[in-house]
Structures are given as C-alpha cells and as structure tokens.
Design a protein around this motif. Structure first.
Motif, short mmCIF file in Angstrom:
data_model
loop_
_atom_site.label_atom_id
_atom_site.label_comp_id
_atom_site.label_asym_id
_atom_site.label_seq_id
_atom_site.Cartn_x
_atom_site.Cartn_y
_atom_site.Cartn_z
N HIS A 44 -21.98 91.64 -14.70
CA HIS A 44 -22.68 90.90 -13.64
C HIS A 44 -23.97 90.34 -14.23
CE1 HIS A 44 -20.15 92.23 -10.32
NE2 HIS A 44 -20.12 93.40 -10.92
N GLY A 72 -17.85 89.42 -13.55
CA GLY A 72 -18.10 89.56 -12.11
C GLY A 72 -18.98 88.45 -11.58
N SER A 73 -19.75 88.79 -10.57
CA SER A 73 -20.56 87.77 -9.90
C SER A 73 -21.87 87.49 -10.64
CB SER A 73 -20.87 88.21 -8.47
OG SER A 73 -21.61 89.41 -8.52
N VAL A 75 -25.84 86.27 -9.56
CA VAL A 75 -26.79 85.98 -8.48
C VAL A 75 -28.05 85.42 -9.13
CG1 VAL A 75 -28.28 87.01 -6.73
CG2 VAL A 75 -25.90 87.74 -6.90
N THR A 122 -16.77 79.05 -8.06
CA THR A 122 -16.62 79.37 -6.64
C THR A 122 -17.91 80.00 -6.15
OG1 THR A 122 -14.30 79.82 -7.10
CG2 THR A 122 -15.14 80.53 -4.96
N GLY A 124 -20.49 81.93 -3.55
CA GLY A 124 -20.52 82.97 -2.53
C GLY A 124 -21.71 82.75 -1.61
N GLN A 139 -28.57 82.24 -4.63
CA GLN A 139 -27.20 81.72 -4.66
C GLN A 139 -26.31 82.68 -5.45
OE1 GLN A 139 -25.73 78.77 -3.23
NE2 GLN A 139 -23.98 80.06 -3.76
N GLU A 140 -25.18 83.00 -4.84
CA GLU A 140 -24.21 83.87 -5.52
C GLU A 140 -23.06 83.01 -6.05
OE1 GLU A 140 -21.56 87.80 -4.29
OE2 GLU A 140 -21.84 86.19 -2.84
N VAL A 141 -22.62 83.31 -7.26
CA VAL A 141 -21.43 82.67 -7.83
C VAL A 141 -20.38 83.76 -7.97
CG1 VAL A 141 -20.46 81.46 -9.83
CG2 VAL A 141 -22.79 80.95 -9.08
N LEU A 142 -19.21 83.53 -7.40
CA LEU A 142 -18.16 84.57 -7.38
C LEU A 142 -17.41 84.62 -8.72
CD1 LEU A 142 -16.81 84.00 -3.76
CD2 LEU A 142 -18.45 85.73 -4.56
N PRO A 143 -16.78 85.77 -9.00
CA PRO A 143 -16.00 85.87 -10.24
C PRO A 143 -14.92 84.80 -10.27
CG PRO A 143 -16.19 88.01 -9.16
CD PRO A 143 -16.74 87.01 -8.22
N ARG A 144 -14.57 84.35 -11.46
CA ARG A 144 -13.54 83.31 -11.62
C ARG A 144 -12.17 83.85 -11.25
NH1 ARG A 144 -14.51 78.88 -15.15
NH2 ARG A 144 -16.71 78.69 -15.52
#
Ligand SMILES: C[S@@+](CC[C@H](N)C(=O)[O-])C[C@H]1O[C@@H](n2cnc3c(N)ncnc32)[C@H](O)[C@@H]1O
Length: 144
Positions: A44, A72-73, A75, A122, A124, A139-144
C-alpha cells in the motif's frame, strides 16, 4: 514499512516523533525520492501532502507510476482547487514570499480524477480533509 521524504530533516523529525508502541514490524526511514523504482514494490502507499507542489499532470504521472508497483490501494492528498481557495491563492500571490519553499499547486479534484481514470486506474473514495486552516483532498486509488 518505508517512510520516505526528499528532506533528511523531515525524515529525522518523523523518526524522533515515532510513538513508543507501534506493535509488530519495522520502519525504514529513508531520505530520497519516493518515485524511485529502485524502492521496489509496495503493498500500500500513503502520500500525505507529498504531491501538493505538483501540477495535475505531474501528480497523475507520479500516482500512476506508484500504482504500477503497488499491489493494494494508494491514498494521497492534494490541495483542492475550489473557487474560494483559488481566490485565497490569488490574494496570497500579491504578497512577497518570505522563504524559498515551493508554492502549493491547487488542483481541481475532477481534473486529477479524470487524469487518473485516463491512465486506466480505478478510483475509490474521495474526501475533503479540513481542520482549522488546513484543507486538503484525499483520493484513494483502488488495486488494479
Ligand atoms: C507539504 S510537505 C508534507 C510533509 C509530510 N508528508 C507531512 O504530511 O507533514 C511535502 C513533502 O513532500 C516531499 N516530496 C515531494 N516529492 C517527493 C518525492 N518524489 N519523494 C519524496 N518526498 C517528496 C517534500 O520533500 C516535502 O517534504
């Protein structure tokens, strides 16, 4: 865990302020470039205000680069460009700057989201973080 900043002073400060009880694991405190691929892969990533001096394009490129090496994500926070904040920012530019620190680069949240989505990421959660005079956008970016 890797805790990294370009400024060795800030890294020392973080090390000094480390709470005594952190549980298991260990932290490697590094002074250097968090975007350096030599750091390897991450589970992460949290970039707390690390990108607030980047333009929207540079910010999106930095996040996309990290996302390519993160399972993972991610942030991150940035300074959101809103009409009220743009006015404050413009007013601030009328005054001479007393130091040589880089200027904050306010970015419209929709613009950074558009750029990240265009890189195939993607998105989140997105949330305003505000406390007194402190305002940023998470801003959250989700796992691919
Ligand atoms: C506004 S400060 C935030 C410091 C700290 N993260 C905090 O929340 O208090 C922005 C920091 O991002 C760091 N920074 C910017 N780009 C970086 C990069 N590519 N690698 C490591 N640190 C970076 C700068 O050195 C600066 O200390």
């Amino acid at each position: 865990m890797v805790a990294i900043d370009l400024s060795p002073k800030l890294v020392d400060l973080a090390r000094d302020r480390l709470p005594a009880t952190l549980g298991q694991g260990s932290i490697a405190f590094l002074a250097g470039d968090m975007l350096d691929p030599a750091l390897g892969r991450f589970d992460h990533v949290v970039a707390m205000d690390s990108l607030i001096h980047y333009s929207a394009g540079d910010m999106a490129a930095a996040v996309a680069g990290l996302a390519a090496r993160t399972a993972g994500s991610i942030v991150f926070t940035f300074a959101p460009r809103t009409p009220a904040l743009a006015l404050m920012h413009a007013a601030g530019k009328l005054f001479p700057r007393g130091d040589k620190s880089p200027a904050i680069e306010p970015v419209p949240p929709a613009a950074i989201r558009r750029r990240l989505a265009a890189s195939g990421l993607t998105l989140g959660a997105s949330e305003r973080v505000a406390s007194g005079f402190y305002i940023s956008q998470m801003q959250e970016v989700l796992p691919r």
